[in-house]
Scaffold this motif. Structure first.
Motif, PDB file in Angstrom:
ATOM      1  N   ILE A 149      28.154  50.449  24.030  1.00 18.77           N
ATOM      2  CA  ILE A 149      28.816  49.153  24.864  1.00 18.77           C
ATOM      3  C   ILE A 149      29.974  49.633  25.775  1.00 18.77           C
ATOM      4  CG2 ILE A 149      30.558  48.994  22.902  1.00 18.77           C
ATOM      5  CD1 ILE A 149      28.940  46.006  24.486  1.00 18.77           C
ATOM      6  N   GLN A 150      29.989  49.009  26.722  1.00 19.32           N
ATOM      7  CA  GLN A 150      31.064  49.033  27.926  1.00 19.32           C
ATOM      8  C   GLN A 150      31.398  47.825  28.534  1.00 19.32           C
ATOM      9  OE1 GLN A 150      27.385  51.078  29.912  1.00 19.32           O
ATOM     10  NE2 GLN A 150      29.022  50.876  31.547  1.00 19.32           N
ATOM     11  N   SER A 151      32.499  47.693  29.040  1.00  9.95           N
ATOM     12  CA  SER A 151      33.253  46.644  29.547  1.00  9.95           C
ATOM     13  C   SER A 151      32.362  46.026  30.600  1.00  9.95           C
ATOM     14  CB  SER A 151      34.510  46.992  30.360  1.00  9.95           C
ATOM     15  OG  SER A 151      35.350  47.353  29.039  1.00  9.95           O
ATOM     16  N   MET A 152      32.349  44.492  30.518  1.00 11.42           N
ATOM     17  CA  MET A 152      31.441  43.747  31.294  1.00 11.42           C
ATOM     18  C   MET A 152      32.283  42.501  31.863  1.00 11.42           C
ATOM     19  SD  MET A 152      28.132  44.053  28.951  1.00 11.42           S
ATOM     20  CE  MET A 152      28.725  44.073  27.260  1.00 11.42           C
ATOM     21  N   ILE A 153      31.574  41.786  32.961  1.00 13.73           N
ATOM     22  CA  ILE A 153      31.925  40.576  33.326  1.00 13.73           C
ATOM     23  C   ILE A 153      30.754  39.553  33.160  1.00 13.73           C
ATOM     24  CG2 ILE A 153      32.782  39.125  35.154  1.00 13.73           C
ATOM     25  CD1 ILE A 153      34.526  41.590  35.772  1.00 13.73           C
ATOM     26  N   PHE A 154      30.927  38.524  32.130  1.00 10.40           N
ATOM     27  CA  PHE A 154      29.724  37.532  32.410  1.00 10.40           C
ATOM     28  C   PHE A 154      30.158  36.245  33.346  1.00 10.40           C
ATOM     29  CE2 PHE A 154      28.892  38.555  27.718  1.00 10.40           C
ATOM     30  CZ  PHE A 154      28.285  39.797  27.915  1.00 10.40           C
ATOM     31  N   TRP A 155      29.456  36.225  34.371  1.00  5.68           N
ATOM     32  CA  TRP A 155      29.460  35.226  35.277  1.00  5.68           C
ATOM     33  C   TRP A 155      28.636  33.952  35.372  1.00  5.68           C
ATOM     34  CZ3 TRP A 155      27.166  36.242  40.760  1.00  5.68           C
ATOM     35  CH2 TRP A 155      27.168  35.092  41.473  1.00  5.68           C
ATOM     36  N   ASP A 197      38.637  35.059  28.618  1.00  9.80           N
ATOM     37  CA  ASP A 197      38.169  33.957  29.212  1.00  9.80           C
ATOM     38  C   ASP A 197      38.984  33.536  30.481  1.00  9.80           C
ATOM     39  OD1 ASP A 197      36.615  31.742  29.658  1.00  9.80           O
ATOM     40  OD2 ASP A 197      37.687  30.265  28.293  1.00  9.80           O
ATOM     41  N   GLU A 198      38.324  33.221  31.519  1.00  7.47           N
ATOM     42  CA  GLU A 198      38.785  32.782  32.833  1.00  7.47           C
ATOM     43  C   GLU A 198      39.368  34.217  33.508  1.00  7.47           C
ATOM     44  OE1 GLU A 198      40.143  28.485  33.678  1.00  7.47           O
ATOM     45  OE2 GLU A 198      41.114  28.995  31.755  1.00  7.47           O
ATOM     46  N   ILE A 199      38.744  34.954  33.652  1.00  9.74           N
ATOM     47  CA  ILE A 199      39.237  36.384  33.953  1.00  9.74           C
ATOM     48  C   ILE A 199      39.451  36.446  35.430  1.00  9.74           C
ATOM     49  CG2 ILE A 199      36.851  37.437  34.520  1.00  9.74           C
ATOM     50  CD1 ILE A 199      38.129  40.146  33.301  1.00  9.74           C
ATOM     51  N   HIS A 200      38.997  35.496  36.096  1.00  9.54           N
ATOM     52  CA  HIS A 200      39.308  35.374  37.562  1.00  9.54           C
ATOM     53  C   HIS A 200      40.958  34.966  37.829  1.00  9.54           C
ATOM     54  CE1 HIS A 200      37.730  31.670  36.163  1.00  9.54           C
ATOM     55  NE2 HIS A 200      38.627  31.108  37.335  1.00  9.54           N
ATOM     56  N   LYS A 255      40.052  54.582  29.300  1.00  7.68           N
ATOM     57  CA  LYS A 255      40.144  55.612  28.270  1.00  7.68           C
ATOM     58  C   LYS A 255      39.085  55.284  27.027  1.00  7.68           C
ATOM     59  CE  LYS A 255      44.667  55.284  27.417  1.00  7.68           C
ATOM     60  NZ  LYS A 255      45.780  55.906  26.627  1.00  7.68           N
ATOM     61  N   GLY A 256      38.418  54.024  27.140  1.00  6.06           N
ATOM     62  CA  GLY A 256      37.644  53.523  26.094  1.00  6.06           C
ATOM     63  C   GLY A 256      38.148  53.227  24.873  1.00  6.06           C
ATOM     64  N   ASP A 257      39.492  53.134  24.863  1.00  7.62           N
ATOM     65  CA  ASP A 257      39.962  52.630  23.657  1.00  7.62           C
ATOM     66  C   ASP A 257      39.775  51.147  23.313  1.00  7.62           C
ATOM     67  OD1 ASP A 257      41.363  54.993  23.264  1.00  7.62           O
ATOM     68  OD2 ASP A 257      43.285  54.220  24.042  1.00  7.62           O
ATOM     69  N   LEU A 258      39.625  50.309  24.312  1.00  7.45           N
ATOM     70  CA  LEU A 258      39.263  48.770  24.395  1.00  7.45           C
ATOM     71  C   LEU A 258      38.169  48.542  25.184  1.00  7.45           C
ATOM     72  CD1 LEU A 258      40.488  45.942  23.710  1.00  7.45           C
ATOM     73  CD2 LEU A 258      41.637  46.371  25.998  1.00  7.45           C
ATOM     74  N   VAL A 259      37.226  47.851  24.764  1.00  9.34           N
ATOM     75  CA  VAL A 259      35.918  47.213  25.373  1.00  9.34           C
ATOM     76  C   VAL A 259      36.308  45.735  25.784  1.00  9.34           C
ATOM     77  CG1 VAL A 259      33.568  46.416  25.349  1.00  9.34           C
ATOM     78  CG2 VAL A 259      34.477  48.761  24.440  1.00  9.34           C
ATOM     79  N   MET A 260      36.377  45.380  26.921  1.00  8.56           N
ATOM     80  CA  MET A 260      36.734  44.262  27.447  1.00  8.56           C
ATOM     81  C   MET A 260      35.411  43.552  28.136  1.00  8.56           C
ATOM     82  SD  MET A 260      39.220  42.797  30.637  1.00  8.56           S
ATOM     83  CE  MET A 260      37.818  43.178  31.706  1.00  8.56           C
ATOM     84  N   ILE A 261      35.217  41.899  27.510  1.00 15.15           N
ATOM     85  CA  ILE A 261      34.299  41.504  28.131  1.00 15.15           C
ATOM     86  C   ILE A 261      34.791  40.298  28.986  1.00 15.15           C
ATOM     87  CG2 ILE A 261      32.063  39.949  27.838  1.00 15.15           C
ATOM     88  CD1 ILE A 261      31.070  41.600  25.654  1.00 15.15           C
ATOM     89  N   GLY A 262      34.864  39.902  30.227  1.00 18.60           N
ATOM     90  CA  GLY A 262      35.520  38.892  30.902  1.00 18.60           C
ATOM     91  C   GLY A 262      34.408  37.645  31.112  1.00 18.60           C
ATOM     92  N   ALA A 263      34.809  36.512  31.087  1.00 22.80           N
ATOM     93  CA  ALA A 263      33.936  35.425  31.539  1.00 22.80           C
ATOM     94  C   ALA A 263      34.522  34.530  32.677  1.00 22.80           C
ATOM     95  CB  ALA A 263      33.701  34.439  30.467  1.00 22.80           C
ATOM     96  N   THR A 264      33.722  34.365  33.673  1.00 18.24           N
ATOM     97  CA  THR A 264      34.201  33.435  34.591  1.00 18.24           C
ATOM     98  C   THR A 264      33.026  32.570  35.320  1.00 18.24           C
ATOM     99  OG1 THR A 264      35.176  33.578  36.922  1.00 18.24           O
ATOM    100  CG2 THR A 264      33.319  35.484  36.556  1.00 18.24           C
ATOM    101  N   PHE A 284      34.301  37.603  44.635  1.00 12.58           N
ATOM    102  CA  PHE A 284      35.383  37.195  45.403  1.00 12.58           C
ATOM    103  C   PHE A 284      36.618  36.745  44.673  1.00 12.58           C
ATOM    104  CE2 PHE A 284      31.368  35.961  47.372  1.00 12.58           C
ATOM    105  CZ  PHE A 284      31.487  36.687  48.396  1.00 12.58           C
ATOM    106  N   SER A 285      36.474  36.471  43.232  1.00  9.27           N
ATOM    107  CA  SER A 285      37.499  36.120  42.481  1.00  9.27           C
ATOM    108  C   SER A 285      38.068  36.880  41.486  1.00  9.27           C
ATOM    109  CB  SER A 285      37.026  35.018  41.679  1.00  9.27           C
ATOM    110  OG  SER A 285      35.909  35.386  40.868  1.00  9.27           O
ATOM    111  N   VAL A 286      37.611  38.126  41.265  1.00  6.74           N
ATOM    112  CA  VAL A 286      38.020  39.041  40.323  1.00  6.74           C
ATOM    113  C   VAL A 286      38.647  40.329  40.909  1.00  6.74           C
ATOM    114  CG1 VAL A 286      37.405  40.689  38.345  1.00  6.74           C
ATOM    115  CG2 VAL A 286      36.237  38.545  38.476  1.00  6.74           C
ATOM    116  N   ASN A 287      39.826  40.870  40.428  1.00  5.59           N
ATOM    117  CA  ASN A 287      40.404  41.550  41.026  1.00  5.59           C
ATOM    118  C   ASN A 287      39.871  43.036  40.922  1.00  5.59           C
ATOM    119  OD1 ASN A 287      42.362  44.139  40.853  1.00  5.59           O
ATOM    120  ND2 ASN A 287      43.836  42.440  41.126  1.00  5.59           N
ATOM    121  N   LYS A 288      39.829  43.673  42.277  1.00  6.20           N
ATOM    122  CA  LYS A 288      38.801  44.725  42.589  1.00  6.20           C
ATOM    123  C   LYS A 288      39.135  45.749  41.725  1.00  6.20           C
ATOM    124  CE  LYS A 288      36.839  43.153  46.236  1.00  6.20           C
ATOM    125  NZ  LYS A 288      37.176  41.767  45.995  1.00  6.20           N
ATOM    126  N   ALA A 289      40.240  45.998  41.000  1.00  3.05           N
ATOM    127  CA  ALA A 289      40.393  47.102  40.079  1.00  3.05           C
ATOM    128  C   ALA A 289      39.703  47.096  38.543  1.00  3.05           C
ATOM    129  CB  ALA A 289      42.056  47.168  39.807  1.00  3.05           C
TER     130      ALA A 289
END
Length: 447
Positions: free
Chosen positions: A39-45, A98-101, A117-126, A132-137
Motif C-alpha cells: 500500500i502507498q499514498s494515493m489520491i482518489f479523484w 476528504d476534500e484534499i484539494h 517516511k512511510g509512517d502514515l499511508v494517506m488516501i485523499g479524495a477530491t 490543478f487543485s492539489v498542492n504539488k508537494a
C-alpha cells in the motif's frame, strides 16, 4: 434513528464494490496492491457517489490497517499532530482525507514527513482535477486514480441486489429509472431508493417520464459523434435533434458547446473563419447563462455550422505534419531562419542570410528544412467520389455553358447545390480530366 441507506448498504468487501473495474478488476492496480499486501499514498479523484470513501475503507480492512477519516476543511493542527504521533508508534494508520484539494500549507507540512517516511499511508479524495487543485508537494508523493461515474447498468445491478436481499417493495422498473436519473452517483441512487420506499414513486416528478438515455454510457459518445457528423454533413435538422436529445438526457451544455467549438475548426476552418468566432462566443454565453436560455445559443451555433462551407484542411495539415515528425522527419531549422537577437549569433549558430519578407516579398527563399523541400501540408481537401447521378446533373448543366465564363454562385443556385460542394465537385471534374477552367473562369468541356 435508522441508518441512511447510503451507510447501511455501504460495501465492506472488494467483491461487493460497485464499478471502477479499471482499478479493482482482474490485474487492475488496486486489486494487485491488496493481493500483494502493498500500500502507498494515493489520491482518489472523481464525482460524488463513485466509491472513493468506500474503497478507502475496504483497502484499510483488507490491509488490517486502522482507518482514520478527516476532512481537509475542518481538521486543525492539533488533530493532525495527534494522528502523526499515533502513526509513528503504530505504523498502521490509513488516513483518509476528504476534500484534499482544500488542504492548506500548515496541514500539508504536518503530514508530509510521515508520508515520506512511510509512517502514515494517506488516501485523499477530491472532486477536482488534482493536477490543478492539489498542492504539488502532496501530488508528487501520491499515486492518482480517477474514479469514473457509474453506468446505469452498474447502479441497477447494485440496487437490484439490495432490493432482493432486503425484500424492498420498489419495482424493478423504478430501479431502472433511478439508475438513469442519479447521474452515475450511487449514493444519490440509494437516497432515491430510501425515499421511494417511504413515499412511493409518484411523489417524485422526475420518475413520471421515461429517461432519454444514460449519459454515462456509450450513448454519451454516440450522440456527440452523431452531432458532429450531422454538422459536417450540413444537416441542420439532425444537429438540432441531437442537441435537443442530449439536453433532455441531462448532458452538460458546455460539453455540447465545446464539441461544436472543435467542429468549427476541424470541419469548417478557414472556409468560414467566423464559425470559430461564433463558437467561442456561444461557449462563453453557455458558461455565463446556463440552461434553459443556453439552448438558444446552442441551436444558433448548430444551424450556422451546418450551413457553413466545409473544409478539413486545418486538421489534415497539422495531423500530417505531426505524423511526419513522429515518423522521424525531424530536421534542423535552416540557418537563415535561426534567431539572431544576441551577439555573435552568426558565429555561434550560423544564423545568417535571412531576407526580410516585408521589404522583399518577391525574393524567393526556403522556409522548410531542405530535406522537406516542396513538401505541402496545407492543401485543399478533395472529394474522392462523385455519384453518377450528381455528376450527370452537373455535367449536363456545364455542357450548356461550354466556352463561356461561369459564375460559381449562379451555378450553385441553378443546380441547388451548396457553393462549397460545387467547388469541390468542379475540382473533382478537373482532376478527372472531364473539364478545364481557365484562370478567368472560362469553361471548356474536354471531348
Amino acid at each position: 434513528m435508522k441508518k441512511p441507506f447510503a451507510e447501511k448498504f455501504r460495501p465492506e468487501k472488494l467483491e461487493d464494490f460497485i464499478g471502477q473495474k479499471h482499478l479493482i478488476g482482474e490485474n487492475a492496480p488496486i486489486k494487485k496492491f491488496i493481493e500483494q499486501k502493498h500500500i502507498q499514498s494515493m489520491i482518489f479523484w472523481g464525482n460524488p457517489g463513485t466509491g472513493k470513501t468506500t474503497l478507502a475503507r475496504i483497502i484499510s480492512k483488507e490491509m488490517n490497517m486502522l482507518f482514520t477519516e478527516i476532512s481537509a476543511t475542518n481538521s486543525g493542527a492539533k488533530e493532525l499532530k495527534d494522528i502523526v504521533k499515533k502513526a509513528s508508534l503504530s505504523k498502521n494508520i490509513l488516513l483518509f482525507v476528504d476534500e484534499i484539494h482544500r488542504f492548506n500549507k500548515l496541514q500539508q507540512d504536518i503530514l508530509l514527513p510521515s508520508i515520506e517516511k512511510g509512517d502514515l499511508v494517506m488516501i485523499g479524495a477530491t472532486t477536482e482535477n488534482p493536477a490543478f487543485s492539489v498542492n504539488k508537494a502532496i501530488l508528487s508523493r501520491c499515486l492518482v486514480f480517477h474514479f469514473e461515474p457509474l453506468s446505469s447498468e452498474e447502479i441497477f445491478e447494485g440496487l437490484k441486489k439490495i432490493k432482493e436481499k432486503e425484500n424492498l417493495k420498489t419495482s424493478t422498473e423504478t430501479l431502472k429509472k433511478i439508475s438513469f436519473f442519479c447521474g452515475g452517483d450511487f449514493r444519490k441512487a440509494l437516497n432515491y431508493l430510501e425515499a421511494i420506499e417511504v413515499t412511493g414513486e409518484d411523489a417524485f416528478e422526475e420518475f413520471k417520464s421515461n429517461p432519454v438515455y444514460d449519459k454515462h454510457s456509450d450513448e454519451h459518445f454516440n450522440h456527440a459523434s452523431a452531432l458532429q457528423k450531422s454538422l459536417r454533413g450540413s444537416d441542420a435538422d439532425a444537429a438540432i435533434y441531437y442537441i435537443a436529445k442530449m439536453l433532455e438526457a441531462g448532458e452538460d451544455p458546455e460539453f455540447i458547446a465545446r464539441r461544436m467549438f472543435v467542429c468549427a475548426a476541424e470541419d469548417i476552418g478557414n472556409e468560414d473563419p467566423f464559425a470559430t468566432v461564433l463558437a467561442a462566443a456561444v461557449l462563453y454565453a453557455v458558461k455565463n447563462l446556463g440552461l434553459p436560455e443556453a439552448r438558444i445559443h446552442l441551436a444558433q451555433l448548430a444551424i450556422y455550422l451546418a450551413k457553413a462551407e466545409k473544409s478539413n484542411e486545418t486538421i489534415v495539415s497539422i495531423d500530417n505534419a505531426i505524423n511526419d515528425i513522429r515518423n522521424g522527419l525531424i530536421f534542423d531549422v535552416p540557418d537563415h531562419l535561426k534567431d539572431t537577437h544576441y551577439k555573435d549569433a552568426d558565429k555561434i549558430s550560423g544564423a545568417k542570410g535571412y531576407i526580410y519578407s516585408h521589404s522583399n516579398p518577391f525574393e524567393k527563399q526556403e522556409f522548410l528544412p531542405k530535406q522537406l523541400k516542396n513538401k505541402r501540408y496545407v492543401k485543399h481537401s478533395e472529394i474522392t467520389n462523385l455519384s453518377k447521378e450528381i455528376e450527370e446533373k452537373i455535367m449536363n448543366k456545364l455542357k450548356t455553358l461550354d466556352g463561356e465564363r461561369i459564375n460559381l454562385e449562379d451555378l450553385s443556385i441553378s443546380l441547388n447545390i451548396e457553393k462549397w460542394k460545387m467547388k469541390k465537385a468542379l475540382r473533382y471534374l478537373i482532376k478527372s480530366g472531364k473539364i478545364k477552367i481557365t484562370r478567368d473562369w472560362i469553361l471548356h468541356i474536354k471531348k
